[in-house]
Design an enzyme around this catalytic site. Sequence first.
Site, PDB file in Angstrom:
ATOM      1  N   ASP A 117     -19.655 -19.779 -19.881  1.00 62.11           N
ATOM      2  CA  ASP A 117     -20.340 -19.588 -21.169  1.00 62.11           C
ATOM      3  C   ASP A 117     -20.704 -18.115 -21.345  1.00 62.11           C
ATOM      4  O   ASP A 117     -21.846 -17.760 -21.611  1.00 62.11           O
ATOM      5  CB  ASP A 117     -21.597 -20.461 -21.230  1.00 62.11           C
ATOM      6  CG  ASP A 117     -22.147 -20.588 -22.653  1.00 62.11           C
ATOM      7  OD1 ASP A 117     -21.442 -20.179 -23.604  1.00 62.11           O
ATOM      8  OD2 ASP A 117     -23.276 -21.080 -22.813  1.00 62.11           O
TER       9      ASP A 117
ATOM     10  N   GLY B 125     -32.506 -25.205 -23.661  1.00 59.38           N
ATOM     11  CA  GLY B 125     -33.941 -25.441 -23.762  1.00 59.38           C
ATOM     12  C   GLY B 125     -34.655 -24.180 -24.193  1.00 59.38           C
ATOM     13  O   GLY B 125     -34.066 -23.309 -24.830  1.00 59.38           O
TER      14      GLY B 125
END
Length: 509
Positions: free
Chosen positions: A364, A257
Amino acid sequence: MGCGCSSHLEDDWMENIDVCENCHYPIVPLDGKATLLFRNGSEVRDPLVRYEGSNPPASPLQDNLVIALHSYEPSHDGDLGFEKGEHLRILEQNGEWWKAQSLTTGQEGFVPFNFVAKANSLEPEPWFFKNLSRKDAERQLLAPGNTHGSFLIRESESTAGSFSLSVRDFDQNQGEVVKHYKIRNLDNGGFYISPRITFSGLHELVRHYTNASDGLCTRLSRPCQTQKPQKPWWEDEWEVPRETLKLVERLGAGQFGEVWMGYYNEHTKVAVKSLKQGSMSPDAFLAEANLMKQLQHKRLVRLYAVVTEEPIYIITEYMENGSLVDFLKTPSGIKLTINKLLDMAAQIVEGMAFLEERNYIHRDLRAANILVSDTLSCKIADFGLARLIEDNEYTAREGAKFPIKWTAPEAINYGTFTIKSDVWSFGILMTEIVTHGRIPYPGMTNPEVIQNLERGYRMPRPDNCPEELYKLMMQCWRERPDDRPTFDYLRSVLEDFFTATEGQYQPQP
């Protein structure tokens, strides 16, 4: 009642209370107060402090007295404002907000623990740094704002009760460096760096070497400059209403986002990550966030609060220089030396070693998820969020958002994420650092990367990458996950990458 025997009383007043026959010191009455009658006839209530038990306090400076290192403006119901240099008495010491009473105003309230220091200690001295490692001393002294001769004294990491002096110097070959000197203890309680001259205390030692180098690499100029610390988050504010946040500047958009700089309750600068609606389950996110907020370390971005209704907001500490991958491409980032670049890698691996110890997987790890402060401190962000993403473009290996180039083969092929797949990703991250943000496997598409990895291909050594560092990268990219090093091992190697063959401390002058 009891006597607090002292050597003498001031002779400009007379008391109308009982006194000790031996020392003539006032005996505290049962109500704990005494009236002093001055010769001019005025009367004042003496605030004699009652104490428990039969013995008076050992020191006139009580252990619970602190001095304010910085001014603090109250911003919550219940916190206490104070000025720099003000003395306070700590009433309750719990968590990051301590209940205190100002000795100036008499008011009580909560104060941030990192704005005060014990009054009867070295901590208020601007040159004394408690609980600071040798490596962190170098980082502090080499940070912007410090110059040739900036210095600090820190506690010894290896010997309790001993100290070390760290000084910023300039070397013709290496440029700006930090040199360290052991401060040795005398049997009588004094100190020395060189046996030629001894000192009764550290203040005297600092004064001497401020006036002349006297065998040190340089004269001490001024204490290491530090920024005002960030006040701790108010502990009761976890799930917060959306209207308490004001989004000011859009910093960028990522896999999850948008990221904004904003303010919480108009006064606290924060980073706000706004997650795309439908990208993850609010219930799953809240469960993970409750775990994430327990993971607190100086190399992890601090999670402050959340908005749990969609769109979900994650409120974290604000890092002025943004993501590492972007910062490395700026003029300031391009100028960084290989020493500083490897120091950034060492900071990151320190945070990953903490996650490893807690059995937590990032999933990640890459330069886009490392944030940089204005003092070039690196912190790991977005740990744990990747497994909550419900976007097929991110979760499927064919998806456009899947970070193939950073992902270990077993995670690509079988979805097996472990701390060892994080180690693989860290090896890729190191290539990003030494190439100032270059995308890994330059010129290759994601399918080509997968095919080449299956054939045993590994990225060649980047330009300007030290051979020993490339060997470390190759260890991170071993086929069998169990053959890859631990983050704890990587931390030990990277922290002293350029000093392993040198003496860590200067010889006695």
